[in-house]
Design a protein around this motif. Sequence first.
Motif, PDB file in Angstrom:
ATOM      1  N   GLU A 206      -4.496   7.893   2.886  1.00  0.00           N
ATOM      2  CA  GLU A 206      -5.892   7.644   3.254  1.00  0.00           C
ATOM      3  C   GLU A 206      -6.057   6.501   4.248  1.00  0.00           C
ATOM      4  OE1 GLU A 206     -10.032   6.352   1.021  1.00  0.00           O
ATOM      5  OE2 GLU A 206      -8.518   7.467  -0.104  1.00  0.00           O
ATOM      6  N   ARG A 207      -5.284   5.434   4.104  1.00  0.00           N
ATOM      7  CA  ARG A 207      -5.458   4.262   4.967  1.00  0.00           C
ATOM      8  C   ARG A 207      -4.367   4.103   6.025  1.00  0.00           C
ATOM      9  NH1 ARG A 207      -6.386  -0.948   2.080  1.00  0.00           N
ATOM     10  NH2 ARG A 207      -7.013  -1.532   4.158  1.00  0.00           N
TER      11      ARG A 207
ATOM     12  N   TYR B  94       0.829  -1.208   0.000  1.00  0.00           N
ATOM     13  CA  TYR B  94       0.000   0.000   0.000  1.00  0.00           C
ATOM     14  C   TYR B  94       0.863   1.257   0.000  1.00  0.00           C
ATOM     15  CZ  TYR B  94      -3.113   3.647   1.670  1.00  0.00           C
ATOM     16  OH  TYR B  94      -3.801   4.834   1.805  1.00  0.00           O
TER      17      TYR B  94
ATOM     18  N   ASP C 102      -5.457   2.890   9.357  1.00  0.00           N
ATOM     19  CA  ASP C 102      -5.823   1.469   9.412  1.00  0.00           C
ATOM     20  C   ASP C 102      -4.603   0.575   9.661  1.00  0.00           C
ATOM     21  OD1 ASP C 102      -8.413   2.243   8.749  1.00  0.00           O
ATOM     22  OD2 ASP C 102      -8.149   1.805   6.617  1.00  0.00           O
ATOM     23  N   TYR C 103      -3.447   1.015   9.229  1.00  0.00           N
ATOM     24  CA  TYR C 103      -2.241   0.192   9.288  1.00  0.00           C
ATOM     25  C   TYR C 103      -1.269   0.561  10.399  1.00  0.00           C
ATOM     26  CZ  TYR C 103      -3.240  -1.742   4.629  1.00  0.00           C
ATOM     27  OH  TYR C 103      -3.792  -2.393   3.561  1.00  0.00           O
TER      28      TYR C 103
END
Length: 106
Positions: free
Chosen positions: A82-83, A26, A86-87
Motif C-alpha cells: 500500500e505505501r 514497513y 511513498d517510499y
Amino acid sequence: MQAEPKIARIWRGRTSRARADEYHAYLYEHGIKPLEEKAMAVQLLREDRDAESHFIAISYWESVEAMSRFAGKDPRRIHHLERDADYLLELPDSVQVLDIVASSGI
C-alpha cells in the motif's frame, strides 16, 4: 524428509538512504511477514549506499503452483504494498521467478 525449494521469487526495490530504516520496518511488517507464513523460506537483503538503499526479497517455493496460491495466477506480476509509492524511488514493474538448479544450505 522436508521438500527442497525448487523456485525462487525475487523482488527488488530501492529507497532513499534517509528513509531506509523506516521502509525496512514497513517492508518487513507488511511484505515479509505474510511471505514467512506461506513460503518455504524467505530472505530480506539490504545494501546501504551513500544516497539510497537497495532491498531484495527472495522467497523460496516448492513449485510454481505453490507460489501461485500466494502470488496469484501470474506469479511474475508485481504486488505493490500500500505505501510502496511513498517510499520507493520507482515502483518495480516485475519480479523474477527462477528455477533453483543447485543449492546448499537452504
